[in-house]
Structure formats: C-alpha cells, structure tokens
Design an enzyme around this catalytic site. Structure first.
Site, short mmCIF file in Angstrom:
data_model
loop_
_atom_site.label_atom_id
_atom_site.label_comp_id
_atom_site.label_asym_id
_atom_site.label_seq_id
_atom_site.Cartn_x
_atom_site.Cartn_y
_atom_site.Cartn_z
N THR A 39 82.64 -10.11 -30.08
CA THR A 39 83.20 -10.34 -28.74
C THR A 39 84.52 -11.09 -28.82
OG1 THR A 39 82.85 -11.67 -26.74
CG2 THR A 39 81.63 -12.35 -28.66
N TYR A 65 76.73 -19.36 -26.97
CA TYR A 65 76.78 -17.91 -27.20
C TYR A 65 77.93 -17.54 -28.12
CZ TYR A 65 78.25 -13.08 -26.37
OH TYR A 65 78.68 -11.79 -26.55
#
Ligand code: NAD
Ligand code: TYD
Length: 347
Positions: A125, A153
C-alpha cells in the site's frame, strides 16, 4: 500457470480472481483465505462455477496448512492480498495486524523457499510512505520515498515489505511488490469510506466524516489495480517495487458530496466527527515507473468509477445487506457510537 491468490474472498483479491479467470482462462486459480469478517464466500459464488477455480479455507499464518497446500498444489505464482486492512481497526487492536500481515507473510515466503516458486508478489500500500502535506501538491510518493508509517496497519504492511525484500536479497526469492493507492469498486467491505457512505446515505443515516474532511486520498478503480498487478506478475522485473495510482486525488468531503449527489440525497446528512488518531493528511502516487516500464495506465476516471460503484451497490443490495445484518452493527456501534459531533461550517 497455477496461481495461489491469498485473501481472494476480500475486496481486491476477489476482483483479481475474476480478472484472472476472465483474462487468462488457461490459468488455474487457487484462493487461500481464512474467511475473517472481511472474507465473503458470496463474493466468490460465480468463481466457484468455474472448473479453473478452487477455494481453500486456511490462515496464511498457519505454517502446517500453508505447507500442505504448497506441497499438494506446487503453485507457480503466489499473489498475497491476505491482510487485516482497516486502519481504524488497527488503532483499536494492533496485534492481529502483526500476526496476519507480518507473520502470515513470513510463512508464505518460507513456503515459497521450501517448495520453489516462479514469482511471489506482495500486494502492499502507499500508506507505507506515510503522508504528504496538503500545501505541497507538487509532492508525490515514488518507489524511493523512504518508508515512514503512521498507523499499526501501515507499519505492519511496511514490515511485510521489508521481509519480502530481505528474502529476495538473502535467498534470491523471485519477488515483486506493488504499492497502491486507495481502491474503490464492487465488493468493497462497508467499513471503508466509499461503501460506508453509500450505504448510510441509502438508509438516510448520518455520514460520519472524520475531522475537517480535507484529507486527500488518490482513488483507483479496483479493476485498474488488478490489471496492474497482472502485468507486474507476468512482466515485472524481479526484486522491484512498483507504485500504482492514477492521479485521482480527492478530499474526503468532496468524495462524500459526490456520492450524495449521485444518490440525490441532501448534504445535511454529513456529520463531522472526532478525527482518526494519527490521521494521514494526503496520499499521492507517482506512477511513472509502472507506466514507462510496463505500459500501464488506469482507464477509469474517478467521475465514471464512482457512478459505476454507486450503481453496483444499488444493484447488489443483497450482498451488503447480508454483511450489515451481522456483526457489523456491533462494529458500527463500537467505532462510531463514541465519536463526538464536530462543528464545521458547511461551505
Ligand atoms: P479486505 O479486508 O477486503 O480483504 C482481506 C481478505 O484477506 C479477506 O478475504 C480476509 O478473509 C482475508 N484474510 C485476512 N486475514 C487472513 C489470514 N490470516 N489468512 C488468510 N486470509 C486472511 O482487504 P482489501 O481491501 O481487499 O485489501 C487487499 C490487500 O490490498 C491488502 O493486503 C491491503 O493491505 C492491500 N491494499 C488495499 C487497498 C485498499 O484501498 N483497499 C489499497 C492498497 C493496498
Ligand atoms: P478508509 O476507507 O478507511 O481508507 P484509508 O484509511 O486506508 O485511506 O478511509 C479513507 C479516508 O476517509 C480516510 O481519510 C479516513 C476517512 N473516513 C471518514 O472520514 N469517515 C469514515 O467513516 C471512514 C471509514 C473513513
């Protein structure tokens, strides 16, 4: 080619399963998924009618189960989508993020070493790069931007990326990594901004915008992401990182207003609420490398993609009604019940 797609019962993984079945009907796809709250067999109902597709329920961090699968199937390629993926959940409970995103990735890498692989692809990501300031629209993330994470995360995803690179350098494992911006489209779990706002608006519920709503995300239609991964897996250079994004930057508040407009609902539904802790201000990808090396360009403009997405949610009520009729209500109450309503002028 035989491809293991981990996390294929989730949002992007399932779109990738369909992309591969449609575009490479000669390939075999094995979906490995633990079916957490985010995994959904209804999403894979069509795939299961295809003889080239197989589903295996297992946790990527379960070494015995993963080795057994590799031994039996001898995959050529692994594409790892399996992850805990929601920033807000990581702020409430980081541990499972480390378990799945870091330990799970290490088990997959070990299995690839043990049984041999043509390519291991890690779906990462843009959040591993941290955030950019709002007042520097000239800045973008490139593949050489230092990792600088904000949430549990993104930290767990960065940890996984570093492991993947270490396995390449140390063991010569043939890996690639892609770092993508925010996706949207069909089968998006309604804890994330776009589906949550569509579903709340349809029910005339308040739309909880965090803080001032000026945080910027770079939105990519999920099919464009799948096309990029497909290219990287088949033509990308081993050991390389590729950023994926399409210069579709939007402030959250504008995304929410566009959704309300599409649905013919009033902006009075918008409610600014307590901001996310450590909330990243702006993400923006520079996709020059994947464009120049592999010829990839996104084909869906945000204006068209958001229309298609709203339409998909209107036409697939049953899919999301099943989700929100379960544990989701408890999640919603826990996550949003304690947020304060903030005063922002509706300019
Ligand atoms: P998702 O939460 O919708 O789906 C995750 C899937 O992984 C689910 O099917 C879940 O059951 C499965 N899973 C979770 N833990 C598992 C485990 N231990 N073992 C096996 N399966 C497990 O996620 P998503 O939005 O589809 O994201 C997929 C990948 O793409 C993730 O790695 C995420 O970090 C990355 N990514 C997402 C976005 C985005 O905008 N959604 C953007 C960039 C990168
Ligand atoms: P999200 O979809 O969770 O993706 P990410 O945090 O990975 O970018 O959130 C997108 C943006 O929308 C982010 O800036 C947080 C914001 N947001 C809200 O304002 N309200 C919400 O209810 C949610 C879920 C997100």
């Amino acid at each position: 080619m035989k491809i293991i797609v981990t996390g294929g019962a989730g949002f992007i993984g399932s779109n990738f399963v369909y992309y591969e079945l449609n575009n490479h009907p000669e390939d075999e796809i094995i979906c490995l998924d633990a079916l957490t709250y985010a995994g959904n067999m209804e999403t894979l109902a069509e795939a299961q009618k295809n003889p080239q597709f197989k589903f295996v329920k297992a946790d990527i961090a379960d070494r015995t189960a993963v080795y057994k699968l590799f031994e039996a199937e001898k995959p050529d390629v692994v594409v790892n989508f399996a992850a805990e993926s929601h920033v807000d959940r990581s702020i409430e409970n980081p541990e499972i993020f480390l378990q799945t995103n870091v330990i799970g990735t290490s088990v997959l890498l070990d299995a690839c070493r043990k049984y041999g692989i043509q390519r291991y692809h890690q779906v990462s990501t843009d959040e591993v790069y941290g955030d950019l300031p709002l007042d520097r629209p000239d800045l973008f993330f490139t593949e050489t931007t230092p990792l600088h994470t904000s949430s549990p995360y993104s930290s767990s995803k960065a940890g996984a990326d570093l492991l993947v690179q270490a396995y390449h350098r140390t063991y010569k494992l043939p890996v690639t990594i892609s770092r993508c911006s925010n996706n949207y489209g069909p089968y998006h779990f309604p804890e994330k901004l776009i589906p949550l706002m569509i579903i709340n608006a349809l029910a005339d519920k308040k739309l909880p915008v965090y803080g001032d709503g000026l945080n910027v995300r770079d939105w990519l239609y999920v099919e464009d992401h799948c096309a990029a991964i497909d290219l990287i897996v088949r033509k990308g250079k081993v050991g390389e990182v590729y950023n994926i994004g399409g210069h579709n930057e939007r402030a959250n508040i504008d995304v929410v207003k566009t959704i309300l407009q599409e649905l013919g609902k009033s902006e009075d539904l918008i409610e600014h609420v307590t901001d996310r802790k450590g909330h990243d201000r702006r993400y923006a990808i520079d996709p020059t490398k994947i464009h120049e090396e592999l010829g990839w360009l996104p084909v869906t403009k945000f204006e068209d993609g958001i229309k298609k997405t709203v339409q998909w949610y209107l036409e697939h009520r049953e899919w999301w009604e099943h989700i929100i009729s379960g544990d989701y209500q408890n999640y919603y109450q826990d996550m949003y019940g304690k947020k304060e309503v903030l005063e922002y002028s509706r300019a």
